[in-house]
Design an enzyme around this catalytic site. Structure first.
Site, PDB file in Angstrom:
ATOM      1  N   LYS A  39     -93.487  13.785 -13.620  1.00  0.00           N
ATOM      2  CA  LYS A  39     -92.933  14.544 -12.603  1.00  0.00           C
ATOM      3  C   LYS A  39     -93.847  15.892 -12.464  1.00  0.00           C
ATOM      4  O   LYS A  39     -93.960  16.455 -13.461  1.00  0.00           O
ATOM      5  CB  LYS A  39     -91.347  14.761 -12.796  1.00  0.00           C
ATOM      6  CG  LYS A  39     -90.856  15.581 -11.790  1.00  0.00           C
ATOM      7  CD  LYS A  39     -89.305  15.934 -11.907  1.00  0.00           C
ATOM      8  CE  LYS A  39     -88.569  16.395 -10.873  1.00  0.00           C
ATOM      9  NZ  LYS A  39     -87.062  16.505 -10.955  1.00  0.00           N
ATOM     10  N   ASP A 131     -76.147  19.779  -9.671  1.00  0.00           N
ATOM     11  CA  ASP A 131     -76.695  19.230  -8.481  1.00  0.00           C
ATOM     12  C   ASP A 131     -76.364  17.606  -8.505  1.00  0.00           C
ATOM     13  O   ASP A 131     -77.183  16.834  -8.345  1.00  0.00           O
ATOM     14  CB  ASP A 131     -78.244  19.474  -8.407  1.00  0.00           C
ATOM     15  CG  ASP A 131     -78.719  19.017  -7.094  1.00  0.00           C
ATOM     16  OD1 ASP A 131     -77.956  19.244  -6.059  1.00  0.00           O
ATOM     17  OD2 ASP A 131     -80.135  18.871  -6.980  1.00  0.00           O
TER      18      ASP A 131
END
Length: 461
Positions: A39, A131
């Site tokens: 990532k 989140d």
């Protein structure tokens, strides 16, 4: 044919996903069988600097997490670009479920219970996700596998610095799922994740988001007093016990939600044990007068927990050192390092925050890239890391912050005030005619700072 690009021994493969703040690529490594993903934050022109800061948070948090509900981390790094390597979870996220809404109540309860299990594992490690949404909930091995939570860039870890809170005043999160206290800037309460899960279950059950998709802060804060239609008003087949559980998750006050994710999972798996109250019987929203009472009368306002109530107090002072990376001489660099070392010798438990101000223009738009096409914010972070390396502090005691602001002194003072800095260190610039006429940044900070200030001066020969 050119050789594949390699970062820290990981050979980069094709891009598998481009998100709002980061890119995922397949990678391989001879010592790790995989499958693996790397990532990396998006660093193109115009990207939000919060993408880099949130990525730094994930770099700190993910390697510390264990268990079946998080991806295993295989390494992190900062050069030539920030990166994280983690296991690739096969099974997909809950995002495709949105194409077939509403879902059966029993399926909603099952998904909710499994997600609550994952949240319980996360909360027991001192981390709040902040989140929770369908794209961040994966199923390991398919629909029957355990839930895996991903994307910890907005998360809060009890024993780590909160870079998102320290650098940004606006709340970050996904608006439809954001808890009221999170919208008010309170991070770190596990009950915020239960609220988000309640939003998800409501959405899956009814096909509608309980609070819509707010685009403005005023709309986001409306959930403090604005109640959604009860699920049974939209889905008559919804059992009263499931409405009771979902509406309890959506309570504006964190204290009125379930005491833990484990208790929420228990209720979702044991309908007969759910105590039914007025929530379970509701078939319509509150009247306008009732909502206006909640909106304007203090006695109806939800009792939001203070920031200090959710996480332990920091028991060590914060020492901030402000660096002028563009004009700092080697002698000043060495002198500032020496001064920080002296302060640490006196206050061995102190945390050090390295600051730099990236000046922005007041009227014309700013470019986020330098002449070589590199992200300015990231380059400053790398320079701060190189400067601070001789301090040899663990990452939970050493953080790096690039503050984007029109004025340097104002940005440093705001950071010191908002983050309760105990000791501020900065270097004095050589006095020129402009400084003699307008005053120096060091002088402004020393005059107005809410803490001890040390100004380091290098003797000129």
């Amino acid at each position: 044919m050119s050789a594949p690009k390699v970062i820290a021994g990981f050979t980069l493969g094709p891009v598998v996903h481009r998100g709002g703040m980061a890119v995922l690529r397949e990678v391989t490594h001879p010592e790790h069988p995989g499958p693996l993903l790397m990532k990396m934050p998006k660093l193109a022109e115009g990207e939000d600097p919060a993408a880099i800061v949130s990525f730094e948070m994930e770099q700190m948090i993910l390697p510390r997490l264990t268990g079946p509900h998080v991806p295993k981390c295989y390494g992190t790094g900062h050069e030539p670009t920030p990166w994280i390597v983690m296991e690739r979870i096969h099974g997909g996220s809950l995002l495709p479920y949105l194409k077939r809404l509403p879902r059966d109540p029993a399926e909603v309860a099952h998904i909710g219970a499994m997600t609550a299990d994952a949240l319980d594992g996360l909360h027991r490690q001192g981390v709040v996700h902040l989140d929770i949404k369908p794209s961040n909930i994966l199923r390991r091995g398919g629909e029957d596998g355990p839930v895996v939570l991903v994307d910890f860039g907005l998360s809060r870890a009890a024993m780590l610095p909160d870079l998102m809170e320290e650098e940004f005043r606006l709340p970050y999160g996904t608006a439809p799922y954001m808890a009221p206290e999170q919208a008010m800037g309170i991070r770190g309460d596990p009950a915020s994740d239960l609220f988000a899960l309640g939003v998800l279950m409501y959405f899956f059950l009814t096909g509608r988001r309980p609070f819509g998709d707010p685009q403005r802060m005023s709309d986001l804060k409306r959930r403090l007093w604005w109640d959604p239609p009860p699920p049974r008003a939209l889905v008559p087949d919804c059992p009263p016990w499931l409405q009771e559980v979902i509406l309890r998750c959506l309570e504006p006050s964190p204290e009125k939600r379930h005491a833990s994710a484990a208790q929420l999972a228990f209720d979702l798996r044991n309908p007969g044990a759910v105590a039914l109250g007025p929530r379970a019987e509701r078939l319509r929203r509150d009247s306008w007068t009732r909502r206006l009472q909640r909106r304007f009368h203090p006695e109806f306002q939800p009792q939001l927990r203070r920031k200090a109530a959710a996480l332990p107090q920091r028991d060590a002072p914060i020492v901030a050192v402000a660096l002028d990376l563009e004009a700092m001489s080697p002698a000043m660099s060495s002198a500032l390092l020496d001064m920080v070392g002296r302060v640490l010798a006196i206050r061995p438990n102190a945390r050090v925050a390295c600051l730099n101000v990236l000046r922005t223009n007041l009227l014309r738009p700013d470019s986020t890239l330098d002449r070589e096409g590199r992200n300015k914010h990231l380059q400053r972070l790398l320079e701060l890391r190189h400067w601070s390396a001789p301090l040899a502090l663990p990452e939970y005691r050493l953080t790096h912050h690039v503050l984007e602001a029109v004025t340097e002194g104002g940005a440093i003072l705001e950071y010191a005030s908002q983050n309760r800095v105990d000791h501020l260190i900065l270097g004095a610039k050589t006095a020129g005619i402009t400084q003699r006429m307008l005053g120096s940044i060091a002088g402004e900070v020393a005059r107005d700072a809410p803490c001890t200030v040390t100004i380091v001066r290098v003797r000129e020969f």
